[in-house]
Design an enzyme around this catalytic site. Sequence first.
Site, mmCIF file in Angstrom:
data_model
loop_
_atom_site.group_PDB
_atom_site.id
_atom_site.type_symbol
_atom_site.label_atom_id
_atom_site.label_comp_id
_atom_site.label_asym_id
_atom_site.label_seq_id
_atom_site.Cartn_x
_atom_site.Cartn_y
_atom_site.Cartn_z
ATOM 1 N N ASN A 155 0.929 -1.098 -0.038
ATOM 2 C CA ASN A 155 0.016 0.039 0.047
ATOM 3 C C ASN A 155 0.965 1.230 -0.028
ATOM 4 O O ASN A 155 1.377 1.867 1.029
ATOM 5 C CB ASN A 155 -0.868 0.202 1.216
ATOM 6 C CG ASN A 155 -1.858 1.217 1.261
ATOM 7 O OD1 ASN A 155 -2.006 2.001 0.093
ATOM 8 N ND2 ASN A 155 -2.696 1.336 2.309
ATOM 9 N N ASP A 161 -7.018 4.603 -0.292
ATOM 10 C CA ASP A 161 -7.590 3.289 0.131
ATOM 11 C C ASP A 161 -9.236 3.325 0.258
ATOM 12 O O ASP A 161 -9.762 2.483 0.027
ATOM 13 C CB ASP A 161 -7.171 3.092 1.544
ATOM 14 C CG ASP A 161 -5.577 2.734 1.547
ATOM 15 O OD1 ASP A 161 -5.215 2.383 0.360
ATOM 16 O OD2 ASP A 161 -5.122 2.763 2.927
ATOM 17 N N ASP A 183 -1.909 -1.381 -3.799
ATOM 18 C CA ASP A 183 -2.271 -0.343 -4.873
ATOM 19 C C ASP A 183 -1.187 -0.437 -6.021
ATOM 20 O O ASP A 183 -0.095 -1.194 -5.772
ATOM 21 C CB ASP A 183 -2.642 0.760 -4.619
ATOM 22 C CG ASP A 183 -1.551 1.506 -3.703
ATOM 23 O OD1 ASP A 183 -0.347 1.114 -3.877
ATOM 24 O OD2 ASP A 183 -1.971 2.253 -2.636
ATOM 25 N N ASP A 360 -8.257 -15.069 -18.527
ATOM 26 C CA ASP A 360 -8.860 -15.672 -17.343
ATOM 27 C C ASP A 360 -9.778 -16.749 -18.043
ATOM 28 O O ASP A 360 -10.248 -16.625 -19.245
ATOM 29 C CB ASP A 360 -9.499 -14.514 -16.747
ATOM 30 C CG ASP A 360 -10.247 -15.390 -15.410
ATOM 31 O OD1 ASP A 360 -9.413 -15.822 -14.630
ATOM 32 O OD2 ASP A 360 -11.206 -14.934 -15.232
ATOM 33 N N GLU A 389 -5.839 -19.405 -19.258
ATOM 34 C CA GLU A 389 -5.929 -20.228 -18.101
ATOM 35 C C GLU A 389 -6.953 -21.434 -18.429
ATOM 36 O O GLU A 389 -8.294 -21.110 -18.481
ATOM 37 C CB GLU A 389 -6.311 -19.346 -16.844
ATOM 38 C CG GLU A 389 -6.770 -20.320 -15.751
ATOM 39 C CD GLU A 389 -7.874 -19.897 -14.872
ATOM 40 O OE1 GLU A 389 -7.732 -19.980 -13.523
ATOM 41 O OE2 GLU A 389 -8.610 -18.996 -15.136
HETATM 42 CA CA CA Z 1 -3.674 2.419 -1.228
#
Ligand code: CA
Length: 647
Positions: A155, A161, A183, A360, A389
């Site tokens: 972070n 956040d 992040d 994916d 995948e």
């Molecule tokens: Ca953050």
Amino acid sequence: MRTLKHILIVLIVITVFSCKNDTSKEKETISETVTEIRNDIERVEPPNWWIDFKNQKLQLLVKHPNIGNATPIISYAGVTLEKVNKANSPNYLFLDLDISEAAKAGKFNIKFTLEDDSELIQTYELKSRKNPAEAYVGFDSSDAIYLITPDRFANANPENDEVGGLLEQGIDRTNGYARHGGDIQGITEHLDYIEDMGFTTVWPCPVLVNDMPSGSYHGYAMTDFYKVDPRFGTLADYKTLADELRNRDMKLIMDQVANHCGLEHWWMKDLPFKDWVNYQDYYEENKTNWNRETTKMSNHRRTTNQDPYASKKDYLEMAHGWFVPSMPDLNQRNPFMANYIIQNSIWWVEMLGLGGIRQDTYPYSDKDFMSNWAGAIMTEYPNFSIVGEEWSYNPLLIAYWQEGHVNKDGYDSNLKSSMDFAMQKNIVDALNEAESWDNGLVKMYQGLANDFAYTSPKDIMAFPDNHDMSRIFTQLKGDVVNTKMALSYLLMMPRIPQIYYGTEILMDDFDNPGDHGLIRTDFPGGWQGDSVNAFTGEGLTDSQKDMQIFLKKILNYRKTSEAIHNGKTMHYAPLSGTYFLSRTKGDETVVHILNKNDEPIEIDLNNYTEMGLKGKTLKNVISGETMIWGDNLELKSKGVTILTTKL
Ligand code: CA
């Protein structure tokens, strides 16, 4: 006024003429340059495009109240509005553009005249491409990939956040299914660590916006395919990560999802076509009571993609059924959806300068579409890489999905890389089992023998674990030596290795094996105030530090090892609890030896003369000690020995 304007234009033309010889083109540019940027339209996607693609067609999705009856006009040299397509919803138009070789980079206005003669104007930009198509080089067997769950790595920006206006609010690091605040900037700021460890490529799980009411941290329920999740950062942050990696000669893989979106995707409130998502009528009828029981879920019987005896019912349930109730299954047989997904992928490759895509849930999408999708990307970027995948332990399926494989049904995926779940399981079984004729190291040995079926084994991605399965240290029951054996073997095989963040410090999920929140534990040191810091080594246990150094040494050796990247592979049938594998290219031979015996064992090297090492000096990649390859080799304890002729 009019006269003055004419004089001005003449003056500009004269100025241009006096500066440059190519007057006609300059005149065009001047006459078409947009002086006023207008964004009257709610949404136009892709939000911009580029000139000089091989495929000159571009299809714009235009969304705006009642835009369906508007008449659009584009006047820009080299760009032709070939067709205007109405949708089922009155609030969409799809514009087919041709961007010819004559088109120049610049901005132009799309003018929409509505039924009441009012006008809406949207400025659209065609950018010039920064790099030639060949410069987009994808990941390959010379790379080692570091897989990261961005919410759980570091972070760097506590400011993002919590972002207002999103459905899920707040962070809670005690809850494995809540946001923790990691992040994109957190990855960028720790590239020194990742590079020093010896990784060359970073694959972050998706960072596009997941504006979902819960569980939005994992990233696989996208609610806007063109927007970075503000809790992960901005497009600028994503570009910075890509640029910083490129500056280090490293690569960025983008994790994309063509099969589904999040239920809160913006288009779910007003779907353009009646068949935009699978089982759409059914969803519209039942959406007020939408849960696991009412959703038409995929039967997850993925072999129906290949099974010559599969009933159509089973196949359709697999491919069209929703993955989970919160993720609508996109209908790629709708040609507008197909274009949308392909263009979205190309937009990101071009915008970020990607070094690969991980796609994916590959087998759940329409497989003919996926072949077209991969083909379209590879046509624009011939040196690019895509890995798809499919979670299958069956080598036949791994082979099926790799491009160039001769399949009975004629299918060619255009996919450079498939995923080796089979070897993942073989390695775990080989190390957990006691040795016998059928069990133990022979599982690795016979697993690797399956390479005879693969078009290009070295282009297949192999891994000890990933973000969806129990940590390798947990799968190997907390045995550090077995974990070292698993990791070193993966890094030695003819494969593209991928390692999940935290493997290097023995992260585990013993408390609740397989629990997704626990698998994706925060990387220590990624948050201010963490008592342990794996980036600096502060507070790590001895065995964590030892594993970090062990991996670092192998990864850094691997980085420049032609033998491991592209060399010949040879292995010997396991004998007395030992297993020898070698990789050779030119003068370089690397020998990988696994020993499962707790007691010292004397190896008769005359069993291994084919490696051509007799009398040669070899260096131990981990300890740095040298030895001469003679008649015998004593392996003192259970573990891994890696020897190289490169001193
Ligand atoms: Ca953050």
